[in-house]
Design a protein around this motif. Structure first.
Motif, PDB file in Angstrom:
ATOM      1  N   TYR A   3       0.817  -1.208  -0.154  1.00 43.95           N
ATOM      2  CA  TYR A   3       0.007   0.010  -0.013  1.00 43.95           C
ATOM      3  C   TYR A   3       0.758   1.363  -0.017  1.00 43.95           C
ATOM      4  CZ  TYR A   3      -4.101  -2.753   0.886  1.00 43.95           C
ATOM      5  OH  TYR A   3      -5.087  -3.683   0.820  1.00 43.95           O
ATOM      6  N   LEU A   4       1.877   1.243   0.826  1.00 42.42           N
ATOM      7  CA  LEU A   4       2.716   2.325   0.805  1.00 42.42           C
ATOM      8  C   LEU A   4       3.489   2.709  -0.352  1.00 42.42           C
ATOM      9  CD1 LEU A   4       3.986   4.767   2.413  1.00 42.42           C
ATOM     10  CD2 LEU A   4       5.730   3.063   3.269  1.00 42.42           C
ATOM     11  N   THR A   5       3.797   1.650  -1.124  1.00 39.86           N
ATOM     12  CA  THR A   5       4.546   1.800  -2.561  1.00 39.86           C
ATOM     13  C   THR A   5       3.411   2.195  -3.299  1.00 39.86           C
ATOM     14  OG1 THR A   5       5.989  -0.217  -2.045  1.00 39.86           O
ATOM     15  CG2 THR A   5       5.635   0.519  -4.252  1.00 39.86           C
ATOM     16  N   LYS A   6       2.262   1.952  -3.354  1.00 38.85           N
ATOM     17  CA  LYS A   6       1.209   2.361  -4.399  1.00 38.85           C
ATOM     18  C   LYS A   6       0.792   3.979  -3.890  1.00 38.85           C
ATOM     19  CE  LYS A   6      -1.253  -2.090  -5.163  1.00 38.85           C
ATOM     20  NZ  LYS A   6      -2.621  -2.557  -5.157  1.00 38.85           N
ATOM     21  N   LEU A   7       0.952   4.381  -2.859  1.00 42.35           N
ATOM     22  CA  LEU A   7       0.638   5.575  -2.399  1.00 42.35           C
ATOM     23  C   LEU A   7       1.843   6.454  -3.001  1.00 42.35           C
ATOM     24  CD1 LEU A   7      -0.623   7.730  -0.813  1.00 42.35           C
ATOM     25  CD2 LEU A   7       0.741   6.933   1.362  1.00 42.35           C
ATOM     26  N   LEU A   8       3.022   6.056  -2.743  1.00 40.68           N
ATOM     27  CA  LEU A   8       4.133   7.033  -3.218  1.00 40.68           C
ATOM     28  C   LEU A   8       4.160   7.211  -4.665  1.00 40.68           C
ATOM     29  CD1 LEU A   8       6.812   5.866  -0.917  1.00 40.68           C
ATOM     30  CD2 LEU A   8       5.560   7.862  -0.762  1.00 40.68           C
ATOM     31  N   LEU A   9       3.776   5.847  -5.316  1.00 43.43           N
ATOM     32  CA  LEU A   9       3.935   5.965  -6.905  1.00 43.43           C
ATOM     33  C   LEU A   9       2.807   6.741  -7.445  1.00 43.43           C
ATOM     34  CD1 LEU A   9       4.692   4.708  -9.485  1.00 43.43           C
ATOM     35  CD2 LEU A   9       3.195   2.660  -9.124  1.00 43.43           C
ATOM     36  N   GLY A  10       1.708   6.743  -6.687  1.00 41.13           N
ATOM     37  CA  GLY A  10       0.581   7.358  -7.007  1.00 41.13           C
ATOM     38  C   GLY A  10       0.692   9.009  -7.172  1.00 41.13           C
ATOM     39  N   ILE A  11       1.528   9.509  -5.886  1.00 37.92           N
ATOM     40  CA  ILE A  11       1.678  10.871  -5.686  1.00 37.92           C
ATOM     41  C   ILE A  11       2.870  11.166  -6.783  1.00 37.92           C
ATOM     42  CG2 ILE A  11       3.009  12.455  -4.425  1.00 37.92           C
ATOM     43  CD1 ILE A  11       1.685  11.167  -1.847  1.00 37.92           C
ATOM     44  N   VAL A  12       3.828  10.346  -7.098  1.00 40.21           N
ATOM     45  CA  VAL A  12       4.842  10.691  -8.148  1.00 40.21           C
ATOM     46  C   VAL A  12       4.084  10.721  -9.687  1.00 40.21           C
ATOM     47  CG1 VAL A  12       6.712   9.746  -9.477  1.00 40.21           C
ATOM     48  CG2 VAL A  12       6.560   9.557  -6.788  1.00 40.21           C
ATOM     49  N   LEU A  13       3.282   9.805  -9.856  1.00 41.47           N
ATOM     50  CA  LEU A  13       2.562   9.834 -11.382  1.00 41.47           C
ATOM     51  C   LEU A  13       1.638  11.203 -11.230  1.00 41.47           C
ATOM     52  CD1 LEU A  13       1.670   5.934 -11.750  1.00 41.47           C
ATOM     53  CD2 LEU A  13       3.557   7.663 -12.744  1.00 41.47           C
ATOM     54  N   LEU A  14       0.834  11.577 -10.185  1.00 45.22           N
ATOM     55  CA  LEU A  14       0.172  12.833 -10.277  1.00 45.22           C
ATOM     56  C   LEU A  14       0.897  13.978 -10.503  1.00 45.22           C
ATOM     57  CD1 LEU A  14      -2.611  12.051  -7.456  1.00 45.22           C
ATOM     58  CD2 LEU A  14      -2.978  12.391  -9.897  1.00 45.22           C
ATOM     59  N   TYR A  15       2.098  13.996  -9.634  1.00 48.16           N
ATOM     60  CA  TYR A  15       2.900  15.082 -10.151  1.00 48.16           C
ATOM     61  C   TYR A  15       3.481  15.191 -11.512  1.00 48.16           C
ATOM     62  CZ  TYR A  15       6.687  18.387  -9.141  1.00 48.16           C
ATOM     63  OH  TYR A  15       7.662  19.422  -9.105  1.00 48.16           O
ATOM     64  N   ALA A  16       3.935  14.195 -12.109  1.00 46.26           N
ATOM     65  CA  ALA A  16       4.593  14.051 -13.341  1.00 46.26           C
ATOM     66  C   ALA A  16       3.457  14.360 -14.398  1.00 46.26           C
ATOM     67  CB  ALA A  16       5.053  12.863 -13.558  1.00 46.26           C
ATOM     68  N   GLY A  17       2.470  13.815 -14.256  1.00 45.12           N
ATOM     69  CA  GLY A  17       1.133  14.092 -14.937  1.00 45.12           C
ATOM     70  C   GLY A  17       0.559  15.631 -15.002  1.00 45.12           C
ATOM     71  N   ALA A  18       0.742  16.280 -14.051  1.00 43.16           N
ATOM     72  CA  ALA A  18       0.411  17.802 -13.559  1.00 43.16           C
ATOM     73  C   ALA A  18       1.270  18.479 -14.248  1.00 43.16           C
ATOM     74  CB  ALA A  18       0.270  17.857 -11.948  1.00 43.16           C
ATOM     75  N   GLU A  19       2.668  18.188 -13.973  1.00 42.18           N
ATOM     76  CA  GLU A  19       3.645  19.108 -14.511  1.00 42.18           C
ATOM     77  C   GLU A  19       3.523  19.243 -15.869  1.00 42.18           C
ATOM     78  OE1 GLU A  19       6.479  20.730 -13.412  1.00 42.18           O
ATOM     79  OE2 GLU A  19       5.244  21.038 -11.517  1.00 42.18           O
ATOM     80  N   ALA A  20       3.161  17.838 -16.737  1.00 39.58           N
ATOM     81  CA  ALA A  20       3.106  17.803 -18.194  1.00 39.58           C
ATOM     82  C   ALA A  20       1.807  18.664 -18.489  1.00 39.58           C
ATOM     83  CB  ALA A  20       3.124  16.190 -18.454  1.00 39.58           C
ATOM     84  N   LEU A  21       0.952  18.594 -17.674  1.00 39.08           N
ATOM     85  CA  LEU A  21      -0.240  18.940 -18.012  1.00 39.08           C
ATOM     86  C   LEU A  21      -0.260  20.629 -18.071  1.00 39.08           C
ATOM     87  CD1 LEU A  21      -3.323  18.322 -19.096  1.00 39.08           C
ATOM     88  CD2 LEU A  21      -3.779  18.342 -16.668  1.00 39.08           C
ATOM     89  N   VAL A  22       0.542  21.068 -16.909  1.00 47.08           N
ATOM     90  CA  VAL A  22       0.692  22.263 -16.727  1.00 47.08           C
ATOM     91  C   VAL A  22       1.843  22.968 -18.174  1.00 47.08           C
ATOM     92  CG1 VAL A  22       1.580  24.121 -15.517  1.00 47.08           C
ATOM     93  CG2 VAL A  22       0.206  22.591 -14.308  1.00 47.08           C
ATOM     94  N   TRP A  23       2.731  22.167 -18.229  1.00 43.30           N
ATOM     95  CA  TRP A  23       3.532  22.803 -19.252  1.00 43.30           C
ATOM     96  C   TRP A  23       2.804  22.875 -20.704  1.00 43.30           C
ATOM     97  CZ3 TRP A  23       5.550  20.428 -23.824  1.00 43.30           C
ATOM     98  CH2 TRP A  23       6.526  20.932 -24.395  1.00 43.30           C
ATOM     99  N   GLY A  24       1.802  21.741 -21.147  1.00 41.05           N
ATOM    100  CA  GLY A  24       1.272  21.634 -22.406  1.00 41.05           C
ATOM    101  C   GLY A  24       0.225  22.954 -22.526  1.00 41.05           C
TER     102      GLY A  24
END
Length: 327
Positions: A3-24
């Motif tokens: 669960y902890l790994t999924k939590l951290l992975l989710g935060i990282v993917l959300l951050y990366a996705g949001a950065e790409a979304l903001v940039w585009g």
């Protein structure tokens, strides 16, 4: 995967996705000639709201819609207490006049509408329709305002700037060097995929970890999901402050809070009845109204958010987290 790994992975993917979304989204807005303050409230704010939308929709399909409600309320509180506060600590924020006159009242009305519609302990299809109708009105007002601002800017540019010489390419055709819009569109599509996967991981990991620790859906939504989904707003606002684009930072927070309620909660309520937990009804709704009022108060004072104001906002959030969330 734990669960902890999924939590951290989710935060990282959300951050990366949001950065790409903001940039585009930001670069698409630049090509469209949208000012920074307006882009912060519209394109960037809507882009950084995408994690809340994905979390809300996915949690509704898993029959845990109160997770989505907790994430929405908690994210709006975190946007004001943490995002606006931390950003102001980095650099005092100037509040654009049009943002204060047009968008800040919309943020207040959205917060009041969320509390009023949920005061009967449920959100249903009617409540969702009301919120989405408010989104339509807000969008129409924004579009008209943007058109007016662009027309005024074009008139001023025509009147004050001299005519420049054209730049010819090898083929003799006048052209402007710029990145193809298709690249920005591709970044947005990639970002949406990252947000979808990240939202699923964040919900599974966050709910599993905190359930293991004996915490209920309210704390899961208000703490883990709200903080995780506020990371895009924090990243975008901090970058804007560091670069001196303070209009962008303030507009991002204000616009995100409006879209969180009108768009995200509107969609979640339409998907099925959402029952309001006792703690959210009795504590977190009032906290949302209090933080919203605090944001209006600091913005109204000389149309800026000072470092002292930022310290008060962050301190207020820490008090709220300590005494009302963690007990």
């Amino acid at each position: 995967m734990g669960y902890l790994t999924k939590l951290l992975l989710g935060i990282v993917l959300l951050y990366a996705g949001a950065e790409a979304l903001v940039w585009g989204a930001k670069n698409l807005s630049v090509q469209a000639g949208v000012p920074a303050a307006v882009a912060g409230v519209t394109i960037i704010a809507f882009a950084t709201t995408a994690p809340e939308l994905f979390v809300g929709v996915i949690s509704s399909t898993d029959y845990r819609a109160k997770l989505g409600l907790g994430a929405i309320v908690g994210s709006n509180i975190a946007n004001i207490g943490l995002v606006l506060g931390i950003t102001a600590l980095i650099r005092p924020l100037e509040v654009d006049g049009s943002v204060f006159r047009r968008d800040v009242p919309a943020m207040v009305l959205a917060a009041v509408a969320l509390v009023a519609l949920g005061w009967d302990w449920t959100y249903g299809a009617f409540d969702g329709a009301v919120l989405l109708a408010g989104l339509v009105v807000f969008t129409v007002v924004l579009v008209r305002s943007v058109r007016g601002d662009r027309a005024d800017a074009a008139d001023a540019e025509t009147a004050t700037e001299p005519v420049s010489e054209p730049v010819a390419t090898d083929g003799g055709v006048v052209a402007e060097r710029r990145v193809e819009p298709a690249l920005y569109v591709g970044a947005v599509v990639l970002a949406l995929a990252l947000l979808l996967v990240g939202s699923r991981q964040l919900i599974n990991g966050g709910s599993g970890t905190m359930a293991y620790l004996g915490m209920g859906d309210r704390l899961i939504g208000l703490v883990v999901l709200a903080f995780g989904t506020s990371l895009p707003e924090l990243a975008a606002s901090v970058v804007g402050a560091v670069r001196g684009e303070t209009d962008f930072s303030v507009g991002n927070v204000v616009g995100s809070n409006v879209y969180n309620i009108l768009a995200v909660m509107g969609v979640v309520a339409l998907m099925g009845t959402v029952f309001v937990p006792f703690e959210i009804h009795e504590t977190d709704f009032l906290a949302l109204l209090a933080f919203t009022a605090a944001a209006v108060g600091v913005m109204a004072y000389k149309r800026r958010v000072s470092r002292f104001d930022g310290l008060l906002l962050v301190g207020g959030y820490l008090v709220y987290a300590r005494w009302f969330l963690l007990g």
